[in-house]
Design a protein around this motif. Sequence first.
Motif, PDB file in Angstrom:
ATOM      1  N   GLY A 117       0.830  -1.164   0.064  1.00  0.00           N
ATOM      2  CA  GLY A 117       0.046  -0.040   0.035  1.00  0.00           C
ATOM      3  C   GLY A 117       0.710   1.244  -0.002  1.00  0.00           C
ATOM      4  O   GLY A 117       0.737   2.041  -0.654  1.00  0.00           O
ATOM      5  N   ALA A 118       1.893   1.085   0.924  1.00  0.00           N
ATOM      6  CA  ALA A 118       2.869   2.322   0.697  1.00  0.00           C
ATOM      7  C   ALA A 118       3.464   2.646  -0.365  1.00  0.00           C
ATOM      8  O   ALA A 118       3.519   3.871  -0.871  1.00  0.00           O
ATOM      9  CB  ALA A 118       3.696   2.245   2.047  1.00  0.00           C
ATOM     10  N   VAL A 119       3.990   1.753  -0.908  1.00  0.00           N
ATOM     11  CA  VAL A 119       4.668   1.984  -2.377  1.00  0.00           C
ATOM     12  C   VAL A 119       3.763   2.304  -3.385  1.00  0.00           C
ATOM     13  O   VAL A 119       3.956   3.145  -4.145  1.00  0.00           O
ATOM     14  CB  VAL A 119       5.391   0.541  -2.640  1.00  0.00           C
ATOM     15  CG1 VAL A 119       5.970   0.547  -4.068  1.00  0.00           C
ATOM     16  CG2 VAL A 119       6.691   0.270  -1.941  1.00  0.00           C
ATOM     17  N   GLY A 120       2.479   1.809  -3.419  1.00  0.00           N
ATOM     18  CA  GLY A 120       1.567   2.039  -4.362  1.00  0.00           C
ATOM     19  C   GLY A 120       1.291   3.630  -4.420  1.00  0.00           C
ATOM     20  O   GLY A 120       0.945   4.202  -5.091  1.00  0.00           O
ATOM     21  N   LEU A 121       1.017   4.026  -3.103  1.00  0.00           N
ATOM     22  CA  LEU A 121       0.535   5.556  -2.695  1.00  0.00           C
ATOM     23  C   LEU A 121       1.704   6.348  -3.135  1.00  0.00           C
ATOM     24  O   LEU A 121       1.507   7.589  -3.834  1.00  0.00           O
ATOM     25  CB  LEU A 121       0.304   5.741  -1.362  1.00  0.00           C
ATOM     26  CG  LEU A 121      -1.079   5.233  -0.855  1.00  0.00           C
ATOM     27  CD1 LEU A 121      -1.104   5.333   0.755  1.00  0.00           C
ATOM     28  CD2 LEU A 121      -2.001   6.020  -1.562  1.00  0.00           C
ATOM     29  N   VAL A 122       2.884   5.960  -2.871  1.00  0.00           N
ATOM     30  CA  VAL A 122       4.240   6.877  -3.355  1.00  0.00           C
ATOM     31  C   VAL A 122       4.111   6.885  -4.897  1.00  0.00           C
ATOM     32  O   VAL A 122       4.501   7.920  -5.235  1.00  0.00           O
ATOM     33  CB  VAL A 122       5.602   6.387  -2.856  1.00  0.00           C
ATOM     34  CG1 VAL A 122       6.768   6.910  -3.397  1.00  0.00           C
ATOM     35  CG2 VAL A 122       5.548   6.361  -1.342  1.00  0.00           C
ATOM     36  N   TYR A 231      -2.920   3.397  -8.758  1.00  0.00           N
ATOM     37  CA  TYR A 231      -1.586   2.821  -8.389  1.00  0.00           C
ATOM     38  C   TYR A 231      -1.509   2.132  -6.884  1.00  0.00           C
ATOM     39  O   TYR A 231      -0.983   1.013  -6.609  1.00  0.00           O
ATOM     40  CB  TYR A 231      -0.464   3.966  -8.417  1.00  0.00           C
ATOM     41  CG  TYR A 231       0.210   4.000  -9.700  1.00  0.00           C
ATOM     42  CD1 TYR A 231       1.464   3.201  -9.965  1.00  0.00           C
ATOM     43  CD2 TYR A 231      -0.309   4.983 -10.483  1.00  0.00           C
ATOM     44  CE1 TYR A 231       1.800   3.586 -11.189  1.00  0.00           C
ATOM     45  CE2 TYR A 231       0.251   5.280 -11.660  1.00  0.00           C
ATOM     46  CZ  TYR A 231       1.509   4.553 -12.011  1.00  0.00           C
ATOM     47  OH  TYR A 231       1.896   4.894 -13.196  1.00  0.00           O
ATOM     48  N   LEU A 232      -2.502   2.343  -6.093  1.00  0.00           N
ATOM     49  CA  LEU A 232      -2.478   1.908  -4.795  1.00  0.00           C
ATOM     50  C   LEU A 232      -3.222   0.478  -5.064  1.00  0.00           C
ATOM     51  O   LEU A 232      -2.547  -0.491  -4.296  1.00  0.00           O
ATOM     52  CB  LEU A 232      -3.413   2.600  -3.816  1.00  0.00           C
ATOM     53  CG  LEU A 232      -4.233   2.122  -2.688  1.00  0.00           C
ATOM     54  CD1 LEU A 232      -2.804   1.936  -1.694  1.00  0.00           C
ATOM     55  CD2 LEU A 232      -5.186   3.110  -1.900  1.00  0.00           C
ATOM     56  N   ILE A 233      -4.097   0.360  -5.616  1.00  0.00           N
ATOM     57  CA  ILE A 233      -4.740  -1.029  -6.139  1.00  0.00           C
ATOM     58  C   ILE A 233      -3.577  -2.099  -6.686  1.00  0.00           C
ATOM     59  O   ILE A 233      -3.404  -3.025  -6.255  1.00  0.00           O
ATOM     60  CB  ILE A 233      -5.799  -1.042  -7.055  1.00  0.00           C
ATOM     61  CG1 ILE A 233      -7.128  -0.083  -6.361  1.00  0.00           C
ATOM     62  CG2 ILE A 233      -6.251  -2.333  -7.438  1.00  0.00           C
ATOM     63  CD1 ILE A 233      -8.144   0.269  -7.404  1.00  0.00           C
ATOM     64  N   GLY A 234      -2.636  -1.490  -7.584  1.00  0.00           N
ATOM     65  CA  GLY A 234      -1.766  -2.174  -7.997  1.00  0.00           C
ATOM     66  C   GLY A 234      -0.588  -2.774  -7.064  1.00  0.00           C
ATOM     67  O   GLY A 234      -0.259  -3.889  -6.852  1.00  0.00           O
ATOM     68  N   GLY A 235      -0.464  -1.709  -6.124  1.00  0.00           N
ATOM     69  CA  GLY A 235       0.596  -2.295  -4.864  1.00  0.00           C
ATOM     70  C   GLY A 235      -0.062  -3.252  -3.870  1.00  0.00           C
ATOM     71  O   GLY A 235       0.615  -4.003  -3.577  1.00  0.00           O
ATOM     72  N   LEU A 236      -1.387  -2.968  -3.491  1.00  0.00           N
ATOM     73  CA  LEU A 236      -2.158  -3.893  -3.030  1.00  0.00           C
ATOM     74  C   LEU A 236      -1.977  -5.386  -3.476  1.00  0.00           C
ATOM     75  O   LEU A 236      -1.958  -6.429  -2.615  1.00  0.00           O
ATOM     76  CB  LEU A 236      -3.283  -3.306  -2.337  1.00  0.00           C
ATOM     77  CG  LEU A 236      -3.472  -2.343  -1.405  1.00  0.00           C
ATOM     78  CD1 LEU A 236      -4.829  -1.680  -1.263  1.00  0.00           C
ATOM     79  CD2 LEU A 236      -2.720  -2.617   0.079  1.00  0.00           C
ATOM     80  N   THR A 237      -2.459  -5.475  -4.748  1.00  0.00           N
ATOM     81  CA  THR A 237      -2.640  -6.749  -5.282  1.00  0.00           C
ATOM     82  C   THR A 237      -1.156  -7.290  -5.333  1.00  0.00           C
ATOM     83  O   THR A 237      -1.044  -8.651  -5.255  1.00  0.00           O
ATOM     84  CB  THR A 237      -2.982  -6.529  -6.738  1.00  0.00           C
ATOM     85  OG1 THR A 237      -2.492  -5.755  -7.489  1.00  0.00           O
ATOM     86  CG2 THR A 237      -4.424  -5.975  -6.872  1.00  0.00           C
ATOM     87  N   THR A 238      -0.073  -6.526  -5.500  1.00  0.00           N
ATOM     88  CA  THR A 238       1.061  -7.217  -5.550  1.00  0.00           C
ATOM     89  C   THR A 238       1.452  -7.702  -4.143  1.00  0.00           C
ATOM     90  O   THR A 238       2.204  -8.698  -3.857  1.00  0.00           O
ATOM     91  CB  THR A 238       2.325  -6.227  -5.843  1.00  0.00           C
ATOM     92  OG1 THR A 238       1.933  -5.686  -7.301  1.00  0.00           O
ATOM     93  CG2 THR A 238       3.471  -6.522  -5.805  1.00  0.00           C
ATOM     94  N   SER A 239       0.875  -6.989  -2.970  1.00  0.00           N
ATOM     95  CA  SER A 239       1.252  -7.576  -1.817  1.00  0.00           C
ATOM     96  C   SER A 239       0.650  -8.930  -1.478  1.00  0.00           C
ATOM     97  O   SER A 239       1.130  -9.905  -0.811  1.00  0.00           O
ATOM     98  CB  SER A 239       0.784  -6.707  -0.716  1.00  0.00           C
ATOM     99  OG  SER A 239       1.287  -5.182  -0.480  1.00  0.00           O
ATOM    100  N   VAL A 240      -0.415  -9.109  -1.988  1.00  0.00           N
ATOM    101  CA  VAL A 240      -1.140 -10.373  -2.100  1.00  0.00           C
ATOM    102  C   VAL A 240      -0.454 -11.514  -2.816  1.00  0.00           C
ATOM    103  O   VAL A 240      -0.241 -12.609  -2.330  1.00  0.00           O
ATOM    104  CB  VAL A 240      -2.754 -10.310  -2.487  1.00  0.00           C
ATOM    105  CG1 VAL A 240      -3.373 -11.533  -2.639  1.00  0.00           C
ATOM    106  CG2 VAL A 240      -3.514  -9.350  -1.630  1.00  0.00           C
TER     107      VAL A 240
END
Length: 334
Positions: A117-122, A231-240
């Motif tokens: 989430g943090a990387v997606g937000l950045v 981008y936040l969604i992209g970061g979170l799906t990568t976390s999953v």
Amino acid sequence: MTNGIVKPAAAFKPKTGLGALTREILARFGILPVFIIVLGAIAGITPSLLNGDNIAQVLRQSSIAGVMALGATFVLISGRIDLSIGSLLSLASFVTIDVHERAGAGAALLAALGIGGAVGLVNGFIVGYLRLNPLIATLAMMSLLQGVTLVYSGGADIYVAHPDTTWFAVFGRGFLFGLPVPVLLFAALAVALGILLHMTAFGRKIFAIGGNETAAAFSGIDTRKTVALAYLIGGLTTSVAALIIASRVMGAQANTGAGYEFDVISAVILGGTSFLGGSGTMAGTVVGVVLLAFMQNGLLLLGLPYYLQWIITWGVIISAVWAEMAAKRKRILL
């Protein structure tokens, strides 16, 4: 002109023949038909490709790139790109295992989602609010994240000390109703994010921005916020995806995610999402992920070298962009 009658120019006659049919197919389906034909030929040579056990194994393996591709679909439809997801997968999976060993499975789950989430937000802030070129910005983020991973890991691998005593194994090794949990996670996220993309105001904003960002801004859409959320969604799906791969391997390496960004982008555009933004479907992404996974698996079953997958990936990207350009030229001529 003959007898006062002006004949229509040849350039304006409707085109027929094989070339016109090919352009029509490209405009409607991209390179999917060609891919399916090639895959069918491989299945004919190696029937084990469609063996039940092999199908289950391929679906299980493809769930990692598949989950990442679901988030990448939002980014690509918005007219952007994210090249940092492979390095994010490396960092998130390594931190997940490290936190698991220090504080348990629950903390590891939160750590993975927090990093993604943090990387997606950045990324979203840099691209959406600062208006930096997404290719350059996420390429730089890819380098940064890989560097952080190497520093954090010290170049060493990490493993779960007691893999048989933790519920963390469920994400990558578990089964529910006889089906692999990774496949179920992929399917559930595909449905949920498909609804978000195709049946909500947020999804319509994503399509509008990718289609014509200037018009979207004049219609009252907050383009900066919408891009940042993509981008936040992209970061979170990568976390999953990091949870799945870390749980499956019960360990992590500093280069776990190397190359995943290209597989993900290839699968998304193979599924019909425009590389230039403005069009695409979540169902198409799922189809693209599965077809690409079976193609790679088929090459291995044929006894061909693993590195040919990189050539296939290159071919998918080039062919898909070419098909899109051909389709655009067809629409302009019409």
